[in-house]
Write an enzyme that holds these catalytic residues in place. Structure first.
Site, PDB file in Angstrom:
ATOM      1  CG  HIS A  32     -29.868 -10.567 -58.007  1.00 10.76           C
ATOM      2  ND1 HIS A  32     -29.938 -10.665 -59.373  1.00 10.76           N
ATOM      3  CD2 HIS A  32     -31.114 -10.802 -57.539  1.00 10.76           C
ATOM      4  CE1 HIS A  32     -31.172 -10.983 -59.713  1.00 10.76           C
ATOM      5  NE2 HIS A  32     -31.910 -11.065 -58.618  1.00 10.76           N
TER       6      HIS A  32
ATOM      7  CD  GLU B 178     -27.020  -9.856 -61.079  1.00  9.36           C
ATOM      8  OE1 GLU B 178     -27.717 -10.814 -61.387  1.00  9.36           O
ATOM      9  OE2 GLU B 178     -27.456  -8.702 -60.928  1.00  9.36           O
TER      10      GLU B 178
ATOM     11  CG  ASN C 132       0.998  10.661 -41.817  1.00  6.48           C
ATOM     12  OD1 ASN C 132       1.499  11.544 -42.476  1.00  6.48           O
ATOM     13  ND2 ASN C 132       1.514  10.189 -40.712  1.00  6.48           N
TER      14      ASN C 132
END
Lengths: 153, 687
Positions: free
Chosen positions: B46, B68, B422
């Site tokens: 928000h 939202e 990795n």
């Protein structure tokens, strides 16, 4: 109409050289130099210029001219080229002149033993006075140095 | 308003919010039923929306708005979190991140997010169908209430007083049908109708804009009246070409909260509402909307007051540089004072020294940032990697509060990303292999940071397949990195170090994750350039540990100053094991190399005078030699010097762009007497 430029004049031996003033940061008296091992032979070392560490090149060494003792007149010209700050040790530096770009002629093949590639040109100031304009980018060109070194072994 | 001055703040804060959104989403993924996390996510989203709207980044604002809407359903328990919802939300976050990145790079933050918006809307709609009318209207209303017009102080107090005096204050949203030809006229009719029985305090868009038709479908306004809200709503709806009308009655509390929240999201009101207009007829808001309104915003406005300020890192750099000047002068003053032998002067200088060392500590601390700022992006990364590789991985982070110099932090991110990729890609085995090897199906990657002396260690440890010496060597032979003869004498650790050789990769096949042309050699180069090293410890079948050692700071270090002939050098204290004096007959020669005995083993003795061609000193001319034993990892060596000057704090200076990377030096420092001394890089002496 050709431009006028301001040029700092300095001496190596009997020859007079010029560097455009906008490339020059300051001109300093000789100061203590700290040797840097394992670098180019003409790099005399580094100095402390008001808190900044700057490498110093002996211009005689760079041009393979015989070295001389430093005197009262010896100067360090601090230049800035391509973001590199470097000081040049020269025999003396005591003049600033205005030069018309038209006065600069292309360099002759050999001037005072210095390879023509370091030269931007030669300016005739009077009948007796010739000014050798340095090409700083070439003087500081490291790739070329490395080649040079490896050739000389 | 000139937005540029807020831009950097906006970028910083947006990144913070995106980061916390990412973190919380991961948290939520781990415990999907914890609604308190949803609340935090909702709040963050928000705020982000509000900021974006204020700054005029409408794509950003409207995408956040869609998120939202989804989150709102979740927190009201209308929607249960599911995998695809997580994926969509994560995708939205990625889109938001790239938009913010675009803004950072000077772009407009525009992006085509219609696909994501559509899927977010689908999620919202899908839920709408399966819930009853009341709940839909409730969630609609609360979402609506978030898109507010900004009231100035005067308007606010008028509304506030009206409520106090028993008038009705209504928040009304009117949507005119999209195909309406004369929107301005319809809007005028609505305004006219309202003006007849009350007073419009503030509308968005403004009356002038509406008169010129400069608005889309939605108008929102604050209205004072005595009329019944529902009746009023019907009256407006009776006007032709009205799509829907929402009327919410405010009380003092909800008014206050709404006006607080509204700060910053005024501009989004129109745009975001337009996207959320649903083509199908909206259910009538029921009276309980009124009670829902104050409840929702109440959770939004809080945020603990921050006791920190953001400082431009460049200013800190300037401060640091000035401070280092001061440090040099301090040393100089100390020297002068000791020469002058003036008690008052000495005392003053001593006091100044104390103050400046305290100051130094503080200045250094200012630059310290918790590694958290780097680590926080990894959970998300590991999640996505694990998903794409179809592995199960648990990332455990410890010591995220360990602090490091900002300059190091800025640089260390990429190498760590690589090491973690990795670990996930090459280290952890696929689930089937793990089960076959008798391991739990979930692999664990530990990311650890901790202090140790003057260093910070960052370790990436996994319980995967480990590194097999033979495989590394096989690959090394093929690439000609080492010969078989050389390999025979190499320790495991030395063999593993081969992985850092340029162009070296043991991956059998190139996967999406690694093998993008960047090898571990780049990682090592980066870490070395920061003055650190990497070591690998690995047990085949059990797992691998990459340990990265980094200096705490790059600017000021403690060093031992030494003299060799007339020249002075500085050696970082961190790599010194001990100092000693050696009789010349204790030096032995092994294969032409000088060695000395140190704690039961033989270590090489390195002659700095010969290495550096120092003209006026040669230790072999002396009866006894001062030595400094230095360390690189496990290995030791002794440097022969002339004289110890003493320990000192030195300020690291670069040797400048012109000088090439000179073997053996990591930089220079300026001593108290103004002379430059070179700083030895002990790592260069131990091969």
């Amino acid at each position: 109409m050709e431009e006028d430029i301001k040029v700092i004049v300095f001496k190596l031996g009997e020859e007079e050289y010029g560097i455009e003033v906008d490339k020059v940061q300051t001109i300093e008296r000789m100061m203590p130099v700290t040797r840097v091992p394992k670098t180019y032979t003409f790099v005399k070392g580094v100095v402390n210029l008001r808190g900044i560490v700057i490498p110093i090149i002996d211009l005689r060494g760079r041009f393979a001219l015989p070295e001389v003792e430093y005197t009262e007149n010896t100067r360090i010209i601090i230049v800035v080229v391509n973001d590199m700050e470097v000081g040049f040790i020269v025999d003396s530096a005591n003049d600033v002149i205005d030069l018309n770009i038209g006065q600069i002629e292309s360099p002759p093949e050999v001037v005072g033993g210095i390879k023509a590639k370091y030269l931007q040109g030669v300016a005739k100031i009077s009948d007796e006075r010739l000014l050798i304009m340095l090409d700083l980018v070439e003087v500081l060109n490291k790739n070329e140095i490395i080649q040079l070194e490896s050739i000389e072994g | 308003m000139d937005m540029n001055q807020y831009l950097s703040m906006f970028i910083d804060e947006s990144n913070d919010h995106l980061q916390s959104l990412n973190e919380k989403m991961l948290e939520l993924e781990a415990s999907p039923s914890d609604l308190s996390i949803v609340q935090v996510i909702f709040r963050s989203a928000h705020t982000l929306k509000g900021m974006a709207a204020t700054m005029g980044y409408e794509d950003l604002a409207s995408l956040t708005h869609q998120m939202e809407n989804v989150l709102d359903l979740v927190r009201n328990e209308k929607l249960a979190m599911q995998d695809f919802i997580f994926d969509t939300l994560f995708k939205s976050l990625d889109a938001l991140e790239s938009m913010v990145q675009d803004i950072t790079d000077g772009g407009s933050g525009k992006a085509d997010v219609s696909a994501i918006v559509t899927s977010l809307q689908a999620i919202v709609r899908g839920e709408n169908l399966s819930t009853n009318v009341t709940s839909t209207s409730e969630s609609e209303a609360s979402a609506t209430a978030n898109n507010d017009i900004q009231l100035d102080e005067f308007q606010y107090s008028v509304l506030d007083q009206s409520i106090a005096e028993g008038h009705r204050v209504l928040y009304i949203e009117i949507f005119i049908r999209e195909d309406c030809q004369l929107k301005a006229v319809r809007a005028y009719m609505a305004f006219d109708l309202l003006e007849r029985s009350g007073e419009i305090i503030k509308s968005n868009p403004s009356v002038q804009d509406i008169e010129q038709g400069e608005f889309e479908q939605g108008i929102s306004l604050y209205y004072i009246t005595q009329e019944d809200p529902e009746e009023l709503r019907q009256r407006i709806l009776n006007l032709s070409e009205m799509d829907k009308v929402k009327v919410i009655e405010m009380d003092q509390e909800s008014l206050k909260l709404m006006s607080e929240m509204a700060a910053g999201i005024a501009e989004v009101a129109v745009t975001s509402e337009v996207v959320s207009v649903d083509p199908k007829p909206m259910p009538t808001p029921t009276p309980d909307v009124k009670s829902a309104a104050p409840k929702e915003p109440g959770k939004v406005n809080v945020g603990t007051p921050s006791r920190t300020i953001r400082v431009d890192i460049e200013r800190l750099d300037v401060l640091m540089n000035l401070f280092s000047e001061l440090l040099i002068d301090r040393v100089r003053l100390e020297q002068l004072a000791s020469e002058a032998r003036n008690t008052a002067l000495t005392e003053t200088v001593e006091h100044m020294s104390r103050v400046s060392s305290d100051l130094q500590n503080i200045v250094l601390k200012l630059r310290m940032v918790p590694v958290d700022t780097v680590f926080n992006r990894f959970p998300r990364m590991v999640r996505d990697l694990a998903k794409s590789l179809d592995k199960k991985i648990d990332l455990v982070i410890t010591g995220a509060d360990t602090e490091l110099d900002r300059t190091v932090i800025d640089e260390i991110g990429d190498p760590l990303v690589h090491l973690i990729r990795n670990a996930v890609d090459h280290g952890i085995e696929p689930v089937a292999d793990r089960l076959a090897a008798g391991k739990p199906e979930v692999g664990v990657v530990n990311l650890r940071a901790f202090h140790s002396g003057n260093h910070v260690f960052i370790e990436i440890e996994e319980d995967g397949r480990g590194i097999y010496r033979e495989n590394v060597l096989k690959s090394a032979f093929k690439k000609g990195v080492v010969t078989e003869a050389q390999a025979a004498n190499m320790s495991d650790e030395e063999v593993f170090q081969l992985l850092f050789a340029p162009g070296f990769s043991t991956a059998e096949k190139i996967s999406d994750v690694s093998g993008r042309g960047v090898g571990l050699d780049v990682v090592k180069a980066k870490i070395t350039s920061l003055g650190g090293h990497v070591t690998i410890i690995s047990t085949p079948g059990k797992g691998t540990n990459f340990s990265v050692q980094l200096p705490l700071t790059l600017s000021i270090i403690a060093a031992m100053l030494v003299k060799i002939g007339s020249e002075k050098y500085a050696i970082p204290l961190a790599s010194i094991v001990e100092t000693a004096i050696l009789q010349n007959n204790q030096v032995r020669t092994v294969h032409g190399n000088k060695m000395i005995e140190f704690r039961g083993s033989h270590i090489p003795l390195i002659s700095l005078s010969r290495l550096f061609d120092i003209p006026d000193f040669d230790e072999s001319q002396e009866q006894e030699t001062e030595i400094i034993v230095i360390r690189k990892g496990e290995r030791l060596a002794a440097l022969a010097i002339d004289e110890f000057i003493g320990q000192s704090e030195i300020v690291l200076k670069s040797l400048g762009a012109y000088l090439p990377q000179i073997q053996g030096f990591s930089g220079a420092t300026i001593l108290g007497d103004g002379q430059v001394a070179l700083i030895l890089d002990p790592n260069a002496f131990i091969k």
